[in-house]
Design an enzyme around this catalytic site. Structure first.
Site, PDB file in Angstrom:
ATOM      1  N   HIS A 167       0.836  -1.205   0.000  1.00 57.77           N
ATOM      2  CA  HIS A 167       0.000   0.000   0.000  1.00 57.77           C
ATOM      3  C   HIS A 167       0.864   1.245   0.000  1.00 57.77           C
ATOM      4  CE1 HIS A 167       0.706  -1.405   4.117  1.00 57.77           C
ATOM      5  NE2 HIS A 167       0.786  -0.130   4.464  1.00 57.77           N
ATOM      6  N   HIS A 169       0.929   5.237   1.201  1.00 54.00           N
ATOM      7  CA  HIS A 169       0.296   6.242   2.050  1.00 54.00           C
ATOM      8  C   HIS A 169       0.364   7.563   1.285  1.00 54.00           C
ATOM      9  CE1 HIS A 169       0.657   3.952   5.997  1.00 54.00           C
ATOM     10  NE2 HIS A 169       1.560   3.318   5.272  1.00 54.00           N
TER      11      HIS A 169
HETATM   12  P1  5GP Z   1       1.892   0.291   7.346  1.00 57.13           P
HETATM   13  O1  5GP Z   1       2.233   0.490   8.787  1.00 57.13           O
HETATM   14  O2  5GP Z   1       1.775  -1.177   7.019  1.00 57.13           O
HETATM   15  O3  5GP Z   1       2.755   1.034   6.380  1.00 57.13           O
HETATM   16  O4  5GP Z   1       0.458   0.917   7.148  1.00 57.13           O
HETATM   17  C1  5GP Z   1      -0.717   0.262   7.465  1.00 57.13           C
HETATM   18  C2  5GP Z   1      -1.748   1.321   7.693  1.00 57.13           C
HETATM   19  O5  5GP Z   1      -3.025   0.713   7.692  1.00 57.13           O
HETATM   20  C3  5GP Z   1      -1.601   2.045   9.029  1.00 57.13           C
HETATM   21  O6  5GP Z   1      -1.358   3.419   8.794  1.00 57.13           O
HETATM   22  C4  5GP Z   1      -2.925   1.787   9.718  1.00 57.13           C
HETATM   23  O7  5GP Z   1      -3.370   2.901  10.432  1.00 57.13           O
HETATM   24  C5  5GP Z   1      -3.836   1.433   8.573  1.00 57.13           C
HETATM   25  N1  5GP Z   1      -4.925   0.552   8.946  1.00 57.13           N
HETATM   26  C6  5GP Z   1      -4.803  -0.584   9.648  1.00 57.13           C
HETATM   27  N2  5GP Z   1      -6.009  -1.156   9.815  1.00 57.13           N
HETATM   28  C7  5GP Z   1      -6.892  -0.371   9.195  1.00 57.13           C
HETATM   29  C8  5GP Z   1      -8.301  -0.472   9.028  1.00 57.13           C
HETATM   30  O8  5GP Z   1      -8.978  -1.384   9.489  1.00 57.13           O
HETATM   31  N3  5GP Z   1      -8.894   0.528   8.313  1.00 57.13           N
HETATM   32  C9  5GP Z   1      -8.172   1.557   7.788  1.00 57.13           C
HETATM   33  N4  5GP Z   1      -8.852   2.478   7.090  1.00 57.13           N
HETATM   34  N5  5GP Z   1      -6.839   1.668   7.936  1.00 57.13           N
HETATM   35  C10 5GP Z   1      -6.205   0.707   8.632  1.00 57.13           C
END
Ligand code: 5GP
Length: 181
Positions: A167, A169
Site C-alpha cells: 500500500h 500512504h
Molecule cells: P503500514 O504500517 O503497514 O505502512 O500501514 C498500514 C496502515 O493501515 C496504518 O497506517 C494503519 O493505520 C492502517 N490501517 C490498519 N487497519 C486499518 C483499518 O482497518 N482501516 C483503515 N482504514 N486503515 C487501517
C-alpha cells in the site's frame, strides 16, 4: 463508558475495535462510522515509531508470507467499513484509520498477487505499481493537496510495515518535514 486508549495502540486494530467508540486525546472516535469526523483527522502527529509500533511490525512480518487475508482484504470485500476516496478496476483508495496528517489515504491493489511488500515485487508487477502511483496523484487532486503531498511506502519490519498487502500512504494537508522519522 468509553475506553481511554493510547494513540499508538490504535495501530493494533481489529474488526472488533471498528465497532466500538474510543476516546483518543479527548477526541471521540466512533469507528462504526465509515468517515472520521474532521477534528479527529487533525490530531497532533508523531513522527517517531514507538516500541509498540515496532513490536507490531515485527509480529506482522512473522506471518507475512502465510497467504492469509489481511485487514485490507476485508476492506476490499466491504466486510468492514472504510471511507473510500477513489476506486477503479484495479485500485482502491481509502482513508487511514489512524491518520498522520489531515489527509492520509491508503492506496492498494485490489488483488495482492504476491505483493505483500515492495521487497517482493517482480517485473510483472510493474504495471500495477505504476497504476498505484498514478492513483496516488488522483487522490491528491481529489483531496486538494496537489500543491504538496507525500507518498510513503513502508516495506518490511525495519520500515514498520504493519499490513502485508502492499500500500501507498498519501499524506498532505500540513507542512511535511524532512528527513522523515
Ligand atoms: P503500514 O504500517 O503497514 O505502512 O500501514 C498500514 C496502515 O493501515 C496504518 O497506517 C494503519 O493505520 C492502517 N490501517 C490498519 N487497519 C486499518 C483499518 O482497518 N482501516 C483503515 N482504514 N486503515 C487501517
Amino acid at each position: 463508558m468509553a475506553a481511554l486508549v493510547p494513540f499508538s495502540l490504535l495501530r493494533n486494530y481489529s474488526p472488533f475495535m471498528l465497532a466500538r467508540p474510543f476516546i483518543v486525546k479527548g477526541c471521540n472516535l466512533n469507528f462504526s462510522k465509515s468517515v472520521l469526523p474532521l477534528p479527529c483527522r487533525r490530531l497532533p502527529f508523531s513522527a517517531r515509531a514507538t516500541h509498540d509500533e515496532q513490536a507490531a511490525a515485527k509480529a506482522a512480518a512473522a506471518t507475512a508470507d502465510s497467504g492469509a487475508p489481511t485487514i485490507f482484504d476485508k476492506i476490499i470485500n466491504k466486510e468492514i467499513p472504510s471511507s473510500i476516496v477513489y476506486e477503479d478496476e484495479k485500485v482502491l483508495a481509502f482513508r487511514d484509520i489512524n491518520p498522520q496528517a489531515p489527509v492520509h489515504v491508503l492506496v492498494i491493489p485490489k488483488v495482492r498477487d504476491g505483493l505483500t511488500e515492495l521487497a517482493k515485487a517482480e517485473a510483472r508487477h510493474g504495471e500495477i505499481l505504476g497504476q498505484l502511483l498514478y492513483a496516488a496523484r488522483i487522490v491528491a487532486e481529489k483531496e486538494g493537496i496537489l500543491d504538496g503531498f507525500r507518498v510513503v511506502l513502508n516495506s518490511g519490519p525495519s520500515a514498520c510495515q504493519s499490513v502485508y498487502h502492499l500500500h501507498l500512504h498519501v499524506l498532505g494537508g500540513r507542512q511535511m518535514n524532512w528527513p522523515p522519522g
